[in-house]
Design a protein around this motif. Structure first.
Motif, PDB file in Angstrom:
ATOM      1  N   ALA A   5     -54.450-113.172  26.775  1.00  0.00           N
ATOM      2  CA  ALA A   5     -53.711-112.528  25.685  1.00  0.00           C
ATOM      3  C   ALA A   5     -52.481-111.797  26.213  1.00  0.00           C
ATOM      4  O   ALA A   5     -51.394-111.858  25.601  1.00  0.00           O
ATOM      5  CB  ALA A   5     -54.625-111.555  24.945  1.00  0.00           C
ATOM      6  N   LEU A   6     -52.622-111.118  27.342  1.00  0.00           N
ATOM      7  CA  LEU A   6     -51.479-110.423  27.924  1.00  0.00           C
ATOM      8  C   LEU A   6     -50.395-111.410  28.357  1.00  0.00           C
ATOM      9  O   LEU A   6     -49.201-111.181  28.144  1.00  0.00           O
ATOM     10  CB  LEU A   6     -51.944-109.587  29.116  1.00  0.00           C
ATOM     11  N   GLN A   7     -50.814-112.510  28.961  1.00  0.00           N
ATOM     12  CA  GLN A   7     -49.828-113.504  29.392  1.00  0.00           C
ATOM     13  C   GLN A   7     -49.149-114.170  28.202  1.00  0.00           C
ATOM     14  O   GLN A   7     -47.957-114.500  28.261  1.00  0.00           O
ATOM     15  CB  GLN A   7     -50.495-114.542  30.287  1.00  0.00           C
ATOM     16  N   ALA A   8     -49.869-114.338  27.110  1.00  0.00           N
ATOM     17  CA  ALA A   8     -49.273-114.922  25.908  1.00  0.00           C
ATOM     18  C   ALA A   8     -48.167-114.023  25.345  1.00  0.00           C
ATOM     19  O   ALA A   8     -47.264-114.503  24.653  1.00  0.00           O
ATOM     20  CB  ALA A   8     -50.350-115.160  24.855  1.00  0.00           C
ATOM     21  N   GLN A   9     -48.237-112.727  25.671  1.00  0.00           N
ATOM     22  CA  GLN A   9     -47.213-111.779  25.250  1.00  0.00           C
ATOM     23  C   GLN A   9     -46.055-111.701  26.247  1.00  0.00           C
ATOM     24  O   GLN A   9     -45.145-110.888  26.094  1.00  0.00           O
ATOM     25  CB  GLN A   9     -47.832-110.389  25.088  1.00  0.00           C
ATOM     26  N   HIS A  60     -46.443-110.954  29.488  1.00  0.00           N
ATOM     27  CA  HIS A  60     -46.747-109.877  30.429  1.00  0.00           C
ATOM     28  C   HIS A  60     -47.432-110.445  31.670  1.00  0.00           C
ATOM     29  O   HIS A  60     -48.162-111.434  31.576  1.00  0.00           O
ATOM     30  CB  HIS A  60     -47.660-108.868  29.734  1.00  0.00           C
ATOM     31  N   ASP A 113     -53.381-102.683  33.744  1.00  0.00           N
ATOM     32  CA  ASP A 113     -53.860-103.120  32.432  1.00  0.00           C
ATOM     33  C   ASP A 113     -55.360-102.944  32.302  1.00  0.00           C
ATOM     34  O   ASP A 113     -55.845-102.459  31.273  1.00  0.00           O
ATOM     35  CB  ASP A 113     -53.471-104.582  32.184  1.00  0.00           C
TER      36      ASP A 113
END
Length: 243
Positions: free
Chosen positions: A30-34, A36, A134
């Motif tokens: 989810a973080l990488q999809a943003q 990040h 994170d």
């Protein structure tokens, strides 16, 4: 229970490790999809080893492991090839299997015979200075310690350094490097992973009394989430309405 603490209770150690692995993969994805680059603090211990193996088994195109920054909450100050190193455990169970970028892996220094424990701890403080994380994953000992912050130790009151050099750990090996509360509490999410009835008293003390001197695990808080991830044994001393 403090209002800012969340609980996840699974049936047994295997179920707990599977739940942690699923959540870690989902959170990183989810973080990488943003857009990040996730920053994760790893822990050692039996439950961590199970989590690492399960994460490796779950690795697919949801996570780009070349875009994950990896740190450790504490480390045994022993030679790099020692089986007691948390780093070695993580490499053998996870990192060697998922194609990490070596430049994004930040192990704590090993004892190579050329630097002191204090110098090594200071070097890692430079590595993490001003960094937020994170996800910070921590195990909890039967005595309530987290990382290498042990009950009654002066390290529990260190607020002006990101690391400490622990030369007299009550749990062998005696020489360790640890992040302090100052660094650990920069984690956006803090996950405390605890399995087994032998740690139930420590869990109940940390969640219930909040006495950091007696139970250091009470002193860690995420800036957005503090999640205790337990199996039924570890949760067994909590009041029934909290399980």
């Amino acid at each position: 229970m403090n209002d800012d603490i969340e609980l996840l209770v699974e049936r047994d150690a295997d179920s707990l490790a599977a739940a942690v692995a699923d959540q870690l993969v989902s959170s990183i994805a989810a973080l990488q999809a943003q857009g990040h680059v996730p920053s994760i603090v790893l822990t050692g211990g039996t439950i961590a080893g199970s989590v690492h193996r399960m994460v490796a088994a779950r690795s697919d195109d949801r996570v780009d492991w070349t875009r994950v920054e990896l740190f450790w909450g504490d480390e045994r100050f022993v030679p790099a090839d020692s089986g007691e190193r948390n780093e070695r455990q993580a490499r053998e169970a996870l990192l060697d299997h998922v194609g990490v970028d070596a430049s994004r892996v930040h192990p704590m220094p090993a004892d190579d015979g050329t630097v002191s424990l204090e110098t090594a701890a200071a070097a890692y403080a430079d590595e993490v200075r001003d960094r937020g994380f994170d996800i910070v994953m921590l195990g909890v000992g039967p005595d309530g310690h987290v990382a290498s912050l042990f009950p009654g130790k002066p390290s529990l009151t260190v607020v002006d350094h990101d690391t400490i050099a622990e030369a007299d750990s009550p749990k062998p090996p005696p020489s360790r490097i640890s992040l302090t509360f100052a660094a650990l509490n920069r984690g956006r999410e803090v996950w405390l992973l605890v399995s087994g009835e032998g740690k139930a008293d420590a869990v109940a003390s940390a969640i219930g009394t909040g006495d950091v001197t007696a139970t250091p695990a009470a002193g860690v808080r995420g800036t957005e989430q503090t999640l205790w991830m337990l199996d039924e044994g570890a949760a067994s001393r909590l009041p029934p309405d909290m399980r």
